[in-house]
Each structure stands twice: as structure tokens, then as C-alpha cells.
Design a protein around this motif. Structure first.
Motif, PDB file in Angstrom:
ATOM      1  N   UNK A  78       3.417   7.127  -4.741  1.00 52.03           N
ATOM      2  CA  UNK A  78       3.474   7.458  -6.166  1.00 52.03           C
ATOM      3  C   UNK A  78       2.539   8.609  -6.511  1.00 52.03           C
ATOM      4  N   UNK A  79       1.730   9.067  -5.519  1.00 55.09           N
ATOM      5  CA  UNK A  79       0.739  10.094  -5.793  1.00 55.09           C
ATOM      6  C   UNK A  79       0.925  11.359  -4.985  1.00 55.09           C
ATOM      7  N   UNK A  80       0.051  12.333  -5.240  1.00 54.16           N
ATOM      8  CA  UNK A  80       0.062  13.619  -4.556  1.00 54.16           C
ATOM      9  C   UNK A  80      -1.182  13.822  -3.684  1.00 54.16           C
ATOM     10  N   UNK A  81      -2.322  13.276  -4.151  1.00 58.76           N
ATOM     11  CA  UNK A  81      -3.607  13.454  -3.473  1.00 58.76           C
ATOM     12  C   UNK A  81      -4.233  12.088  -3.232  1.00 58.76           C
ATOM     13  N   UNK A  82      -4.813  11.907  -2.042  1.00 61.56           N
ATOM     14  CA  UNK A  82      -5.548  10.672  -1.748  1.00 61.56           C
ATOM     15  C   UNK A  82      -7.031  10.993  -1.768  1.00 61.56           C
ATOM     16  N   UNK A  83      -7.801  10.202  -2.503  1.00 66.92           N
ATOM     17  CA  UNK A  83      -9.242  10.442  -2.651  1.00 66.92           C
ATOM     18  C   UNK A  83     -10.037   9.358  -1.948  1.00 66.92           C
ATOM     19  N   UNK A  84     -10.880   9.759  -1.001  1.00 68.53           N
ATOM     20  CA  UNK A  84     -11.775   8.838  -0.302  1.00 68.53           C
ATOM     21  C   UNK A  84     -13.215   9.262  -0.590  1.00 68.53           C
ATOM     22  N   UNK A  85     -13.997   8.364  -1.178  1.00 63.03           N
ATOM     23  CA  UNK A  85     -15.361   8.716  -1.598  1.00 63.03           C
ATOM     24  C   UNK A  85     -16.428   7.961  -0.804  1.00 63.03           C
ATOM     25  N   UNK A  86     -16.098   7.520   0.409  1.00 65.98           N
ATOM     26  CA  UNK A  86     -17.028   6.712   1.212  1.00 65.98           C
ATOM     27  C   UNK A  86     -18.351   7.431   1.451  1.00 65.98           C
ATOM     28  N   UNK A  87     -19.428   6.643   1.469  1.00 67.08           N
ATOM     29  CA  UNK A  87     -20.754   7.172   1.780  1.00 67.08           C
ATOM     30  C   UNK A  87     -21.051   7.091   3.267  1.00 67.08           C
ATOM     31  N   UNK A  88     -20.364   6.211   3.971  1.00 63.12           N
ATOM     32  CA  UNK A  88     -20.476   6.111   5.430  1.00 63.12           C
ATOM     33  C   UNK A  88     -19.138   5.603   5.951  1.00 63.12           C
ATOM     34  N   UNK A  89     -18.679   6.155   7.067  1.00 61.80           N
ATOM     35  CA  UNK A  89     -17.368   5.785   7.586  1.00 61.80           C
ATOM     36  C   UNK A  89     -17.304   6.178   9.048  1.00 61.80           C
ATOM     37  N   UNK A  90     -16.945   5.218   9.909  1.00 62.19           N
ATOM     38  CA  UNK A  90     -16.812   5.527  11.335  1.00 62.19           C
ATOM     39  C   UNK A  90     -15.508   6.248  11.624  1.00 62.19           C
TER      40      UNK A  90
ATOM     41  N   UNK B  64       0.829  -1.206   0.000  1.00 59.26           N
ATOM     42  CA  UNK B  64       0.000   0.000   0.000  1.00 59.26           C
ATOM     43  C   UNK B  64       0.863   1.256   0.000  1.00 59.26           C
ATOM     44  N   UNK B  65       1.922   1.270   0.808  1.00 61.34           N
ATOM     45  CA  UNK B  65       2.769   2.467   0.867  1.00 61.34           C
ATOM     46  C   UNK B  65       3.364   2.793  -0.492  1.00 61.34           C
ATOM     47  N   UNK B  66       3.845   1.780  -1.216  1.00 64.09           N
ATOM     48  CA  UNK B  66       4.474   2.040  -2.519  1.00 64.09           C
ATOM     49  C   UNK B  66       3.488   2.659  -3.501  1.00 64.09           C
ATOM     50  N   UNK B  67       2.195   2.303  -3.361  1.00 67.52           N
ATOM     51  CA  UNK B  67       1.167   2.916  -4.214  1.00 67.52           C
ATOM     52  C   UNK B  67       0.913   4.350  -3.771  1.00 67.52           C
ATOM     53  N   UNK B  68       0.825   4.569  -2.457  1.00 70.10           N
ATOM     54  CA  UNK B  68       0.527   5.905  -1.940  1.00 70.10           C
ATOM     55  C   UNK B  68       1.608   6.916  -2.309  1.00 70.10           C
TER      56      UNK B  68
ATOM     57  N   UNK C  40      -5.475   7.989   7.417  1.00 68.54           N
ATOM     58  CA  UNK C  40      -4.276   8.136   8.243  1.00 68.54           C
ATOM     59  C   UNK C  40      -3.041   7.650   7.504  1.00 68.54           C
ATOM     60  N   UNK C  41      -3.158   6.506   6.845  1.00 67.63           N
ATOM     61  CA  UNK C  41      -2.020   5.950   6.114  1.00 67.63           C
ATOM     62  C   UNK C  41      -1.578   6.894   4.999  1.00 67.63           C
ATOM     63  N   UNK C  42      -2.545   7.484   4.285  1.00 66.04           N
ATOM     64  CA  UNK C  42      -2.209   8.409   3.202  1.00 66.04           C
ATOM     65  C   UNK C  42      -1.550   9.675   3.746  1.00 66.04           C
ATOM     66  N   UNK C  43      -2.118  10.230   4.824  1.00 72.56           N
ATOM     67  CA  UNK C  43      -1.547  11.450   5.403  1.00 72.56           C
ATOM     68  C   UNK C  43      -0.150  11.190   5.952  1.00 72.56           C
ATOM     69  N   UNK C  44       0.058  10.006   6.527  1.00 71.81           N
ATOM     70  CA  UNK C  44       1.373   9.664   7.054  1.00 71.81           C
ATOM     71  C   UNK C  44       2.409   9.554   5.935  1.00 71.81           C
ATOM     72  N   UNK C  45       1.949   9.223   4.730  1.00 74.87           N
ATOM     73  CA  UNK C  45       2.837   9.175   3.558  1.00 74.87           C
ATOM     74  C   UNK C  45       2.972  10.536   2.879  1.00 74.87           C
ATOM     75  N   UNK C  46       2.335  11.575   3.457  1.00 68.12           N
ATOM     76  CA  UNK C  46       2.495  12.923   2.942  1.00 68.12           C
ATOM     77  C   UNK C  46       1.515  13.343   1.875  1.00 68.12           C
TER      78      UNK C  46
END
Length: 444
Positions: free
Chosen positions: A275-287, A269-273, A293-299
Motif C-alpha cells: 500500500x506504500x511507496x517508501x519503507x522507513x526503518x529507524x532502528x538504533x541498532x540492527x545486526x 505484512x505484504x498487504x501493508x507494504x 528485505x521484505x519491503x524491497x522484495x515488495x518493491x
């Protein structure tokens, strides 16, 4: 009693080799509790050929009981079928407290029921949000009401999740603690150099299902690609909605701008993260959403739907939130692209390291365990009075279920007395010292 050491049984249908937020939570929490001097044993169902007793990093012992998943990684509900094996594990491991995870886990609900019948203190952690109107949610909420009627303490991963759980189950709010998830910042760290060039890469890593907003992505991606010629999407994950995304890619001729990776192992997962600049989460419900957190930790700068507990996860300057609407999501991505020059991945990583730490989560969970152990023991009649408050008909049904469970437990005691079950000897020095690092379970 703050330094009291406990013998904890973690139980859920969701654990390694499956990957997800619940699985990560149980693994990392268990590792930190081991380091704090507690004994931790995990119980889950068999996964393929993975059955029996296994050991993981740090001496974490896992019982893969011989039950096969029935639907969505859950075992078939049996009510009493799991009692003999759960009773044996509780006695063999000299457990003092049982900690169940996830409202959707059949094994969790049954184990907590058996543990309370046997007089153990129990703690429950809810990781999801559920509605109130559809048939599935109504039945799930009634099951949760049954389980939480007799728990010692409960934990939720966000304040939104706590409000949802209290409304669904009727559990007193003072018995529910909010302890967030965390991230392994030693594993999820930025690349030494940020991806260069004029191209902007937006990363999506998610199960491609309705709840995760895959249908929203189908509408958002073509519009973003039309507005920004230098934007490219990398999508990791699999699920029933993958077909819709592939059809969208074909329809708009975006094969060179939308890369579909399929299922991504957690170790990759980290190697994929990075490689990018922006992480997109499109969840309709999420606790909560550990992926953020993983994306933000990767910058990575996060763009997410403003649903559930997501607004509680990151500070305002580290995420751009939008309504779960295609137009609003596109505007949020536009804003995120304009903010990219101000983002320093290393600074973001350091902030995440201070904000979210599994060791802090474990120490806060310790406090909940201590409070659970101080709860007074109750007789069967006192416990049945709690179930009677769950409804005119449901309360009586719940009482009947618990009476049968109690009688079944008495029969097992006659057939195989607890004194005849061999206890597992404690191994000296099996837990590590404070400050040691732990590996992700994907490396075991």
C-alpha cells in the motif's frame, strides 16, 4: 563429506506463534534443510496452550517443552532444570548436531551447554548486536563468552555482527562464518499495479520500542508532514512507545495523515507494504533487519538509519541511508521522494529474488555443519581448559558449572540409561523434493 546428511536440533526461545527475524530464520532455514534431505527438529518453550509436540509444513517437528516465558519471551534461567528433557529429546530423535539461535535466548544457552556435556557437536547463530559499557551488555557478553568457549562453529548474519560477536566473546574469528538472512520472495512480491495518485505513502512496520527508534519517529514524522503535504504515514506494530506516537499524532493534528495499525500478523505484512511507496526503518541498532528485505522484495524504496549491519543489506541504489538523527532522516526521506519516479517495483523484486534465497542460506549452512562434524572430540579436561581462559574468577566458575552438569548427566544415565529411551523411527518420504515451494509459518 559435503553430502553428509545431518540430524539437526534447532533450539531457541523465539519461534512460532511469535513473529520476528529469529523466528522467520529458524522456520525457513529448517524447511530448506528438510528439502536437502536432513532431519530437522525444533525445540522451544510453550506458548500459551501450545505445548507438547506439533508438526508444521513439510513435516517439521516442533517440541514445545512445558517451560513458560519469564521475561521478553525467555524462559527462567535454571542452568540444569532443562537437562532431563533436552537429554531425552536428543536421544529420542537421534540428533547428531545442535544449532542454537540468539544470544538472548536462555533455552539456547542451556541446551548448547547440555549438548556439549553429552558430546554433541554444536553450532550457534547470533542475530543481534550488543554494546560493551552498560550493565546488561556486560553480563550478556560474559554469558556469550561462556557459551562460545566450547562451540564447534558459529554463524553471524552480517560482517558487522561477526566483528561484534568476536569482540564480545573472544571466539577465534576463523570459527565464525557470515551467512545473511533471506526473504521468501514468493510471499513478498509487488502489487500488480503501483499505488496511484499524487499521494506518497511511507510505511513503518516495527516493534515500537526504544531500540527500533520509535522516539526518532516522533521527531521525524511531524517535520516530514510539514514539508510534504502529499505524504501520509502507515505505522504497523505495537510496543511501549506506541503511546508517544499517538501523543505526537494528537499534538500535531495528524490523525488523517498518520495511520496506526497496531500489531500486524505476519501473513498481513505484504498487504501493508504494497500500500506504500517508501519503507522507513529507524532502528538504533540492527545486526541485519529482515524487514528491509521484505519491503524491497515488495518493491518499496527503503530509507534507513546507517547502523550495524544495515549498510550490508541492500545495494546503494535500492536504499537511502542516514545517521540516526532527525534532521538527517528528514533529508534522506526528501531524497527518497525525489528518487521514486525511477523505481520499478518489479525490477527491484527480481533483483531481490537473485540476491537473497533461503535455499542458498541452507546450502551455506550445510558447509558449516560439515565443518562442525569434523571437529575432534574432546575429553572433559580438555574442554575445561577452554573455560579457564574466560577470566580469573569467571573461568573457575564456568568450570564448576560444567563439572556439575557432567555429574548431573552421569546421574541421569544411571537413573534412565540411554538404551531405555525409545528412539523415534524415521518416516520415509517426509521431506519434500528440491524445487517445491514452502509456505510461511503464519499459514499453518
Amino acid at each position: 563429506m559435503a553430502n553428509q546428511k545431518h540430524r539437526i536440533l534447532m533450539v531457541s526461545d523465539f519461534f512460532y506463534p511469535n513473529f520476528g527475524g529469529v523466528e522467520n530464520h529458524i522456520y525457513y532455514l529448517s524447511q530448506c534443510l528438510l528439502k536437502l534431505g536432513h532431519k530437522v527438529v525444533v525445540v522451544t518453550h510453550a506458548y500459551g496452550n501450545r505445548s507438547g509436540v506439533r508438526y508444521m509444513t513439510g513435516g517439521l517437528k516442533v517440541y514445545y517443552i512445558p517451560w513458560r516465558p519469564f521475561i521478553m519471551q525467555n524462559t527462567l534461567p535454571t542452568l540444569y532444570g532443562t537437562l532431563p528433557i533436552i537429554r531425552t529429546i536428543l536421544i529420542r530423535e537421534k540428533i547428531s548436531l545442535v544449532h542454537g539461535h540468539q544470544a538472548f535466548s536462555t533455552l539456547c544457552h542451556e541446551t548448547l551447554m547440555h549438548a556439549r556435556t553429552m558430546g554433541y557437536k554444536v553450532v550457534f547463530t547470533d542475530h543481534s548486536l550488543y554494546g560493551f559499557a552498560d550493565i546488561g551488555s556486560i553480563h550478556m557478553n560474559k554469558v556469550l563468552q561462556f557459551t562460545l568457549a566450547d562451540v564447534s562453529q558459529a554463524i553471524c548474519v552480517s560482517h558487522t555482527s561477526k566483528e561484534n560477536t568476536v569482540l564480545r566473546s573472544g571466539v577465534p574469528p576463523e570459527k565464525v562464518f557470515v551467512i545473511p538472512n533471506a526473504v521468501d520472495t514468493t510471499m513478498f512480491k509487488p502489487a500488480s499495479e503501483r499505488p496511484g495518485g499524487s499521494e506518497i505513502v511511507i510505511v513503518v512496520i516495527s516493534r515500537l520500542v526504544f531500540r527500533k527508534g520509535a522516539d526518532l519517529l516522533v521527531e521525524v514524522i511531524p517535520e516530514v508532514c510539514d514539508l510534504f503535504p502529499n505524504v501520509r504515514f502507515v505505522i504497523g506494530g505495537d510496543g511501549p512507545k506506541r503511546v508517544r506516537l499517538e501523543e505526537m499524532r494528537e499534538k500535531h493534528s495528524l490523525q488523517d495523515r498518520v495511520e496506526m495499525l497496531g500489531a500486524v500478523p505476519h501473513s498481513h505484512v505484504r498487504s501493508v507494504l504494497i500500500s506504500g511507496h517508501i519503507f522507513l526503518n529507524s532502528s538504533l541498532t540492527e545486526a541485519f533487519c529482515i524487514a528491509i528485505l521484505e519491503a524491497a522484495s515488495c518493491g518499496l524504496l527503503t530509507v534507513s538509519t546507517r547502523v550495524g549491519g544495515v549498510p550490508e543489506v541492500l545495494p546503494e541504489d535500492m536504499a537511502v541511508l542516514a545517521k540516526p538523527d532527525p534532521g538527517d532522516m528528514v533529508q534522506a526521506i526528501r531524497k527518497a521522494i525525489s528518487l521514486l519516479p525511477k523505481i520499478d517495483p518489479q525490477v527491484m523484486h527480481e533483483r531481490m529474488r537473485k540476491l537473497y534465497d533461503w535455499r542458498d542460506v541452507a546450502k551455506r549452512t550445510e558447509i558449516v555443519y560439515d565443518r562442525a562434524m569434523k571437529c575432534p572430540n574432546q575429553s572433559l579436561l580438555e574442554r575445561l581448559s577452554r573455560y579457564l581462559t574466560c577470566g580469573a574468577w569467571a573461568g573457575k566458575l564456568f568450570c564448576l558449572v560444567m563439572i556439575i552438569d557432567y555429574l548431573f548427566c552421569c546421574l541421569l544415565q544411571l537413573w534412565q540409561p540411554a538404551e531405555d529411551i525409545d528412539e523415534v523411527p524415521d518416516v520415509a518420504g517426509w521431506n519434500r523434493q528440491e524445487g517445491d515451494d514452502f509456505r510461511s509459518f503464519s499459514e499453518n
